[in-house]
Design an enzyme around this catalytic site. Structure first.
Site, PDB file in Angstrom:
ATOM      1  N   LYS A  41      15.414  27.084  42.232  1.00  0.00           N
ATOM      2  CA  LYS A  41      14.566  26.782  41.080  1.00  0.00           C
ATOM      3  C   LYS A  41      13.505  27.867  40.915  1.00  0.00           C
ATOM      4  CE  LYS A  41      15.371  21.818  41.390  1.00  0.00           C
ATOM      5  NZ  LYS A  41      14.823  20.497  41.761  1.00  0.00           N
ATOM      6  N   ARG A  91      20.149   9.634  42.781  1.00  0.00           N
ATOM      7  CA  ARG A  91      20.199   9.062  41.430  1.00  0.00           C
ATOM      8  C   ARG A  91      21.620   8.767  40.995  1.00  0.00           C
ATOM      9  NH1 ARG A  91      16.858  13.918  39.055  1.00  0.00           N
ATOM     10  NH2 ARG A  91      18.322  14.835  40.528  1.00  0.00           N
ATOM     11  N   SER A 129      12.403  16.210  37.061  1.00  0.00           N
ATOM     12  CA  SER A 129      11.279  17.072  36.675  1.00  0.00           C
ATOM     13  C   SER A 129      11.706  18.030  35.559  1.00  0.00           C
ATOM     14  CB  SER A 129      10.786  17.883  37.879  1.00  0.00           C
ATOM     15  OG  SER A 129      10.374  17.033  38.907  1.00  0.00           O
TER      16      SER A 129
HETATM   17  O1  PNS Z   1      13.293  18.423  44.698  1.00  0.00           O
HETATM   18  P1  PNS Z   1      14.378  19.377  45.139  1.00  0.00           P
HETATM   19  O2  PNS Z   1      14.248  20.710  44.420  1.00  0.00           O
HETATM   20  O3  PNS Z   1      15.755  18.796  45.006  1.00  0.00           O
HETATM   21  O4  PNS Z   1      14.116  19.613  46.700  1.00  0.00           O
HETATM   22  C1  PNS Z   1      14.945  20.500  47.430  1.00  0.00           C
HETATM   23  C2  PNS Z   1      14.221  20.963  48.703  1.00  0.00           C
HETATM   24  C3  PNS Z   1      12.903  21.630  48.351  1.00  0.00           C
HETATM   25  C4  PNS Z   1      13.968  19.745  49.589  1.00  0.00           C
HETATM   26  C5  PNS Z   1      15.170  21.965  49.431  1.00  0.00           C
HETATM   27  O5  PNS Z   1      15.426  23.073  48.605  1.00  0.00           O
HETATM   28  C6  PNS Z   1      14.599  22.408  50.766  1.00  0.00           C
HETATM   29  O6  PNS Z   1      14.770  21.714  51.758  1.00  0.00           O
HETATM   30  N1  PNS Z   1      13.895  23.564  50.771  1.00  0.00           N
HETATM   31  C7  PNS Z   1      13.275  24.084  51.968  1.00  0.00           C
HETATM   32  C8  PNS Z   1      14.105  25.242  52.556  1.00  0.00           C
HETATM   33  C9  PNS Z   1      15.273  24.697  53.364  1.00  0.00           C
HETATM   34  O7  PNS Z   1      15.113  24.030  54.371  1.00  0.00           O
HETATM   35  N2  PNS Z   1      16.500  25.013  52.879  1.00  0.00           N
HETATM   36  C10 PNS Z   1      17.706  24.621  53.557  1.00  0.00           C
HETATM   37  C11 PNS Z   1      18.274  23.352  53.021  1.00  0.00           C
HETATM   38  S1  PNS Z   1      20.029  23.505  52.979  1.00  0.00           S
END
Ligand code: PNS
Length: 162
Positions: A41, A91, A129
């Site tokens: 994102k 969801r 969002s």
């Molecule tokens: O609200 P979202 O964008 O669906 O949340 C996704 C999020 C932020 C939880 C995910 O991208 C994340 O865990 N980011 C931190 C970096 C990480 O650990 N990435 C590996 C996950 S495979």
């Protein structure tokens, strides 16, 4: 003490997110909402610090909920709160595939780390969002979608973005 970490990008927090937080707060002793970077994102509307501030405005009345930010790996962050589980909202089936993959990767990195899924309440299954930001660009009524404390912040930020 049972701690749940509720991670997300929360750009911005919606009523759907809040619903998951409130329900998790009834199940777990402590819920830590963690504002994180989702590298898929790009170009977020709010900075991590702004998102933390908005969430604090919304969850201030919930005594066992606190809010943090972290810009590294979720599986590493969770070690700070051990023993802890991750909580995610689902969801629709379309959420499942990527969430299932993330849960497995997180447990691969940190074998102590389990993920709990809560089904979204049906009135919020359409809500994200991204949808909120799109509607805000057109000045639509956001009151059913966002916690009322942050509606003006989102509209103002969207206007300033142009
Ligand atoms: O609200 P979202 O964008 O669906 O949340 C996704 C999020 C932020 C939880 C995910 O991208 C994340 O865990 N980011 C931190 C970096 C990480 O650990 N990435 C590996 C996950 S495979």
């Amino acid at each position: 003490m049972k701690t749940a970490i509720y991670p997300g990008s929360f750009d911005p927090i919606t009523k759907g997110h809040l619903n998951i937080i409130e329900r998790a707060a009834k199940i777990f002793d402590v819920v830590v909402v963690c504002v994180m970077v989702n590298s898929d994102k790009k170009n977020p509307l709010f900075s991590l610090e702004e998102r933390l501030h908005l969430i604090n405005k919304v969850v201030g009345e919930l005594p066992n909920v606190r809010v943090e930010t972290f810009s590294g790996l979720l599986a590493e962050y969770a070690k700070r709160h051990e023993p802890a589980v991750i909580v995610k909202g689902l969801r629709a089936v379309s959420d499942f595939e990527s969430e299932f993959q993330m849960a497995l990767i997180n447990r691969k990195i940190n074998p102590n780390l389990d993920t709990f899924f809560l089904t979204a309440s049906e009135q919020y299954t359409y809500l994200s969002s991204s949808v909120v930001k799109e509607l805000a660009r057109y000045g639509a009524d956001l009151s059913g979608l966002l916690p009322e404390q942050i509606v003006d912040d989102v509209l103002e930020k969207t206007r300033n973005r142009g």
